[in-house]
Each structure stands twice: as C-alpha cells, then as structure tokens.
Design a protein around this motif. Structure first.
Motif, PDB file in Angstrom:
ATOM      1  N   GLU A  45       0.835  -1.198   0.000  1.00  0.00           N
ATOM      2  CA  GLU A  45       0.000   0.000   0.000  1.00  0.00           C
ATOM      3  C   GLU A  45       0.874   1.253   0.000  1.00  0.00           C
ATOM      4  O   GLU A  45       1.876   1.324   0.713  1.00  0.00           O
ATOM      5  CB  GLU A  45      -0.881  -0.033   1.246  1.00  0.00           C
ATOM      6  N   GLY A  46       0.486   2.245  -0.810  1.00  0.00           N
ATOM      7  CA  GLY A  46       1.245   3.497  -0.877  1.00  0.00           C
ATOM      8  C   GLY A  46       0.535   4.607  -0.129  1.00  0.00           C
ATOM      9  O   GLY A  46      -0.486   5.127  -0.606  1.00  0.00           O
ATOM     10  N   ARG A  47       1.040   4.959   1.046  1.00  0.00           N
ATOM     11  CA  ARG A  47       0.453   6.031   1.839  1.00  0.00           C
ATOM     12  C   ARG A  47       1.233   7.324   1.628  1.00  0.00           C
ATOM     13  O   ARG A  47       2.441   7.305   1.433  1.00  0.00           O
ATOM     14  CB  ARG A  47       0.438   5.668   3.327  1.00  0.00           C
ATOM     15  N   GLN A  48       0.529   8.435   1.693  1.00  0.00           N
ATOM     16  CA  GLN A  48       1.099   9.754   1.420  1.00  0.00           C
ATOM     17  C   GLN A  48       2.417   9.976   2.159  1.00  0.00           C
ATOM     18  O   GLN A  48       2.499   9.861   3.379  1.00  0.00           O
ATOM     19  CB  GLN A  48       0.107  10.832   1.830  1.00  0.00           C
ATOM     20  N   GLY A  49       3.467  10.268   1.373  1.00  0.00           N
ATOM     21  CA  GLY A  49       4.762  10.608   1.950  1.00  0.00           C
ATOM     22  C   GLY A  49       5.599   9.436   2.408  1.00  0.00           C
ATOM     23  O   GLY A  49       6.750   9.621   2.814  1.00  0.00           O
ATOM     24  N   GLU A  50       5.074   8.210   2.335  1.00  0.00           N
ATOM     25  CA  GLU A  50       5.810   7.042   2.821  1.00  0.00           C
ATOM     26  C   GLU A  50       6.491   6.313   1.667  1.00  0.00           C
ATOM     27  O   GLU A  50       6.053   6.370   0.513  1.00  0.00           O
ATOM     28  CB  GLU A  50       4.872   6.095   3.573  1.00  0.00           C
ATOM     29  N   MET A  51       7.572   5.604   1.987  1.00  0.00           N
ATOM     30  CA  MET A  51       8.302   4.833   0.991  1.00  0.00           C
ATOM     31  C   MET A  51       7.593   3.508   0.725  1.00  0.00           C
ATOM     32  O   MET A  51       6.985   2.922   1.624  1.00  0.00           O
ATOM     33  CB  MET A  51       9.731   4.572   1.456  1.00  0.00           C
ATOM     34  N   VAL A  52       7.668   3.065  -0.535  1.00  0.00           N
ATOM     35  CA  VAL A  52       7.018   1.820  -0.943  1.00  0.00           C
ATOM     36  C   VAL A  52       7.896   1.129  -1.977  1.00  0.00           C
ATOM     37  O   VAL A  52       8.631   1.775  -2.722  1.00  0.00           O
ATOM     38  CB  VAL A  52       5.608   2.111  -1.513  1.00  0.00           C
ATOM     39  N   ARG A  53       7.826  -0.204  -2.014  1.00  0.00           N
ATOM     40  CA  ARG A  53       8.583  -0.982  -3.006  1.00  0.00           C
ATOM     41  C   ARG A  53       7.712  -1.214  -4.231  1.00  0.00           C
ATOM     42  O   ARG A  53       6.514  -1.509  -4.120  1.00  0.00           O
ATOM     43  CB  ARG A  53       9.010  -2.319  -2.416  1.00  0.00           C
ATOM     44  N   LEU A  54       8.318  -1.080  -5.418  1.00  0.00           N
ATOM     45  CA  LEU A  54       7.602  -1.281  -6.678  1.00  0.00           C
ATOM     46  C   LEU A  54       8.435  -2.158  -7.602  1.00  0.00           C
ATOM     47  O   LEU A  54       9.670  -2.147  -7.545  1.00  0.00           O
ATOM     48  CB  LEU A  54       7.301   0.057  -7.355  1.00  0.00           C
ATOM     49  N   LYS A  55       7.739  -2.894  -8.454  1.00  0.00           N
ATOM     50  CA  LYS A  55       8.416  -3.794  -9.383  1.00  0.00           C
ATOM     51  C   LYS A  55       8.246  -3.276 -10.794  1.00  0.00           C
ATOM     52  O   LYS A  55       7.126  -3.055 -11.270  1.00  0.00           O
ATOM     53  CB  LYS A  55       7.828  -5.201  -9.271  1.00  0.00           C
TER      54      LYS A  55
END
Length: 245
Positions: A214-224
């Motif tokens: 899940e991508g929350r505002q301002g937070e880091m997330v992993r993507l492929k």
C-alpha cells in the motif's frame, strides 16, 4: 496549502513595525488598554487578516483582537503617545501577549498586555461523533466558519483532504478537523500500476511499475518494474510515486 500559522510571524512584524498611536493619557492604576489603541490594532489586524494566507479567497478571513486587562497593580504615568509592539519570540495568533510603551511622556514606561487573536474562516469540521479507526465519509464533514487560531493544530480548508481518510483518534461533532487526527492518505493499493518518476540535474524520466504494498502519502514503498527490477519510491499522489535520491 499554506496554513495561517506560517504567516503569523509576518503579521506580527507588520503590526509591530512602527505603528504609532495618538492615545489618551494612561493614568495610574489603568484597568484596560485605551479604546483608541484597541480600535487601531483591530483595524490593522482585520486588514492584514484578509491576506494572511493565499489559500483563502480574498476577504474570507475575519480577524478580531481582544485585549486583556492591564495589571491593576501597575502605576503608569500619564502618556501622550503610546506605541504597541510585539515582544521577541511571540506571534499574533491565538492567546498571546503584546507590548505597550510610552514614547511621549514625562516618564518612559513599557508593559505587557494579554491579548487573544481570533481568525474566523471557513474550515473543515466534523458533523457527528466518529470513533477511532473510522473512515471519514462525505456526509461526516462540512465547511463552517470557525476560529482557526484556536488550539495548536493547523486547520484544514478542503473537505477532500479529509474524506476517505482513517481516523487515528475519536472526534466529536463540530470539532475542527486537523491533519494530526488522520492517517496518511492512501494513494494506491498493492498490485496497482503506479507511475514512477525520477530526476536529477537537467533531466526527468518516468515509467510504470507494480506496487508491492500500500502506498500512503509521503511514505516509501517498493515497486516492481517491467524488467523485474525492484525500486523504492515515495508515494506522492494518486497512482504516483517518486524516486528520492
């Protein structure tokens, strides 16, 4: 959106920069600030309040000033000209203090007076009590004219900034909404296609990737990426992320 408190220092500076007032003499054991001082400050604050934040339409804010009691134990000499000033480190916002000094009299004096600055503007408020963990719906909030200088949390001016957000704490009806009450906005879910942007000195590129969480505002997330490579990026908007150097 530029909240009001960010501009409060400028408002205080403008108010305190050489505002000389011809005032009736302040005599011994004065109980309150002279009426002409109050009126002059009121006019200044209302004028400045109309442009206190560029996020609000012109004239949307109404600013009022309430001067408190001068300490009755003071013995103040008569003064033909009193000048208000802002003590260092204070701002014209909510409950604060301002200074008054005699600049034309037989005896120079300087005192501090409690004041309350109220800034009325349309802001987001809750229409009913909501429990911890509730997701705010469109019918739960509305715009209402409230004192946005009250309390320590900056006001929110757009219902869209609240609707769909999950509460981190319970709220009550008529309470002013604040960002600190809300969990970060969810911009995308795991499995969604996300536009990923990256840039540097003189260039900017973008590509698509699949969110692994899940991508929350301002937070880091992993993507492929399509190539199978994994990247980390910050969620910055609906289905959008940005690689941070």
């Amino acid at each position: 959106m530029l909240p009001f408190p960010r501009r409060a220092g400028a408002l205080a500076l403008a108010l305190g920069s050489g505002l000389g007032l011809a005032a009736a003499p302040v005599m011994a054991q004065a109980q309150a600030a002279p009426a002409d001082i109050t009126q002059a400050l009121q006019t200044q604050l209302e004028t400045l309040g109309r442009t206190a934040t560029p996020a609000m339409p012109p004239g949307a804010a109404r600013v009022t000033l309430e001067l408190g009691q001068i300490d009755p134990r003071l013995r103040l000499a008569a003064c033909a000209r009193i000048e208000p000033f802002i003590p260092p480190g204070l701002r014209m916002w909510g409950r604060t203090r301002m200074g008054l000094r005699c600049v034309k009299g037989d005896t120079a004096w300087r005192i501090s007076v409690p004041i309350t600055v109220r800034v009325y503007a349309p802001a987001v408020v809750y229409l009913r009590d909501l429990p911890f963990g509730a997701t705010v719906q469109s019918g739960d909030v509305a715009l209402a004219t409230v004192d946005i200088a009250q309390g320590s949390r900056p006001a929110l001016f757009d219902p869209a900034a609240v609707i769909g957000r999950e509460l981190k704490q319970p709220v009550t009806a008529h309470e002013r909404a604040a960002a600190a009450q809300l969990r970060p906005q969810v911009w995308f879910r795991a499995g969604q296609t996300v536009r990923i942007a990256a840039g540097g000195s003189g260039f900017r590129i973008s590509t698509d990737g699949i969110a692994l969480s899940e991508g929350r505002q301002g937070e880091m997330v992993r993507l492929k990426l399509a190539s199978g490579r994994l990247v980390s990026a910050r969620a910055v908007g609906p289905e959008r992320a940005e690689v941070i150097d």
